[in-house]
Design a protein around this motif. Structure first.
Motif, short mmCIF file in Angstrom:
data_model
loop_
_atom_site.label_atom_id
_atom_site.label_comp_id
_atom_site.label_asym_id
_atom_site.label_seq_id
_atom_site.Cartn_x
_atom_site.Cartn_y
_atom_site.Cartn_z
N LEU A 190 32.18 16.83 -5.00
CA LEU A 190 32.33 15.39 -5.24
C LEU A 190 32.01 14.56 -4.00
O LEU A 190 31.75 13.36 -4.11
N SER A 191 32.05 15.18 -2.82
CA SER A 191 31.87 14.45 -1.57
C SER A 191 30.39 14.36 -1.21
O SER A 191 29.84 15.20 -0.48
N LYS B 29 30.47 8.98 -1.43
CA LYS B 29 31.71 9.14 -2.19
C LYS B 29 32.44 10.38 -1.70
O LYS B 29 31.83 11.29 -1.13
N TRP B 30 33.75 10.42 -1.95
CA TRP B 30 34.57 11.48 -1.38
C TRP B 30 35.45 12.12 -2.45
O TRP B 30 35.79 11.51 -3.45
N THR C 244 36.41 7.36 -4.46
CA THR C 244 37.13 8.62 -4.25
C THR C 244 37.49 9.19 -5.60
O THR C 244 37.92 8.46 -6.50
N ALA C 245 37.38 10.51 -5.76
CA ALA C 245 37.56 11.11 -7.07
C ALA C 245 38.97 11.59 -7.36
O ALA C 245 39.35 11.75 -8.53
N ASP D 270 37.34 20.93 5.79
CA ASP D 270 36.74 20.91 4.45
C ASP D 270 35.89 19.68 4.20
O ASP D 270 35.00 19.70 3.34
N LYS D 271 36.18 18.60 4.92
CA LYS D 271 35.41 17.35 4.86
C LYS D 271 35.32 16.78 3.45
O LYS D 271 34.25 16.37 2.99
#
Length: 437
Positions: A189-190, A194-195, A274-275, A250-251
């Motif tokens: 997702l990142s 977007k993160w 952000t998810a 993990d970023k």
């Protein structure tokens, strides 16, 4: 929420407050008396998406109380960033409100000041009796074996909220149940600005809540049986490192989250930046920011493996808001009438439904409104897989000292500095020394 220097301020305020228990606060200049209380002051905690939203929610209820009793309530909604220090200053100076909200994790600390009204059986009877309330909620209102220092108002637990559209776009068909799955999903997702996950790195209490739960999963309590700090145990160090590694290694958390302390992670979630986000009750905030209920899902906070439960599978602290009365208010009868009103079945249903929290009053909790899927996750978590934070007198200093250590580690991670086990242990050792001063 507070800087490290606040740790010393908390220690000083607590020690001073213990010596001034005869100055419990209240509105002595309001023209009220215990025989005829005309006015009460009330410090409410910020439960909704903003201070103004809370005022809009609470003001009609306070007008209702005034109509029923003739008692006017002067409302101030205090931001979480300021609330604990405001309360400690009030207990020390005697210049506080009549009634106030406190985080339930602060109950034992504030109880130790002697400034709050003890809710013994006699006082509980004035609001309908202790047995109206869920036992676990009352247990989080003060030190075991002593009358509670407050009355439960809103009950909360942490859950993992996720953006359904972002998950579908990334090809993720189900929310994560383990931390390994969360990290793997977060990496998918990142991308493209977007993160995967949001955090509130500048919020000391939120930091404590998250690392406490991870500590439970690593078999670390942060205190031993005698109440002595054990911040540098292997489990405590591993828990803090695991949390910070979500950004550093993990970023999947944006570096800017290191400074978040005012619910910005919820805004990022609502705006599709952000998810996922770990939060206690977010429905009202999402609605206020334009999200529809079908836009997001909710699932239990991950564990290392297996399903949520006790011990290593704890996945939330027992969260909630309690309502306290300053012991020496001149409006003691009016204050207890107000607590009775706010904890009545109907007000409990209305306010907890509005805020997305769970009523600690049994009759209200049984209402069908609290069987919705998101609230069911919170209810089940409270019932089966949540643990209370340490009920020790210096718990508030624990939040400040360790919460600040975690905040500083977030800042280092955001700056790209390596976060090693030794780095984490050094920060926690410093926090432990603060507790021992």
């Amino acid at each position: 929420m507070r800087h490290l220097r606040a740790a010393a301020a908390v220690t000083l305020a607590m020690s001073v407050a213990v010596g001034v228990t005869g100055c419990g606060g209240g509105t002595s200049s309001s023209g009220s008396s215990n025989a005829s209380p005309k006015t009460l002051t009330y410090w409410a905690s910020n439960q909704g998406p903003s201070i103004e939203a809370d005022k809009k929610i609470l003001t009609p209820e306070l007008k209702k109380f005034e109509k029923e009793t003739g008692i006017k309530v002067k409302l101030e909604v205090v931001p979480w960033a300021d609330l604990l220090n405001r309360i400690l200053a009030a207990t020390a100076s005697g210049q506080g409100p009549d009634v106030l909200n406190i985080g339930n994790t602060w109950s034992a600390s504030l109880q130790a000041t002697g400034a709050l009204l003890p809710w013994d059986d006699k006082n509980f009877e004035t609001i309908g009796g202790r047995d109206r309330f869920v036992d676990s909620a009352v247990a989080s209102a003060g030190k075991e074996g002593e009358p509670p220092a407050a009355v439960p108002l809103y009950s909360l637990a942490y859950a993992l909220y996720y953006n359904k559209a972002m998950f579908a776009e990334a090809g993720i068909t189900a929310p994560p149940a383990t931390w390994d799955e969360l990290v793997a999903d977060g990496k998918k997702l990142s991308k493209d600005g977007k993160w995967g996950l949001g955090a509130e790195g500048g919020n000391l209490s939120n930091n404590i809540h998250q690392v406490f739960v991870l500590g439970q999963q690593h078999e670390a309590d942060f205190f031993d049986g005698s109440g002595k700090a054990t911040f540098t145990s292997d489990g405590a160090v591993a828990a803090v490192k695991q949390y910070i590694d979500l950004m550093a290694k993990d970023k999947i958390i944006a570096p800017g989250n290191a400074e978040y302390a005012q619910n910005q992670s919820l805004t990022d979630f609502a705006k599709g930046r952000t998810a996922m986000v770990l939060w206690q009750a977010a429905a009202s905030t999402f609605a206020a920011q334009g999200m529809k209920p079908e836009d997001w899902g909710v699932t239990p906070v991950p564990v290392a493996s297996g399903a949520p439960g006790a011990g290593r599978n704890t996945n939330s602290m027992v969260a909630g808001i309690n309502m306290a009365v300053f012991k020496n208010t001149k409006n003691i009868d009016g204050a207890k009438k107000f607590v009775k009103f706010m904890t009545s079945d109907e007000e409990q249903k209305l306010l907890n439904k509005t805020y997305g929290s769970i009523p600690p009053v049994k009759a209200a909790q049984a209402d069908a409104a609290f069987a919705a899927p998101d609230l069911k996750v919170l209810r089940d978590t409270l019932a089966t897989s949540a643990a209370p934070l340490p009920q020790v007198p210096n718990e508030s200093l624990f939040e400040t000292a360790v919460g600040t250590a975690v905040k500083e580690l977030w800042a280092e991670a955001a700056a790209g500095k390596p976060i090693t086990t030794e780095t984490v242990k050094a920060r926690l050792e410093k926090a432990q020394q603060t507790m021992q001063q």
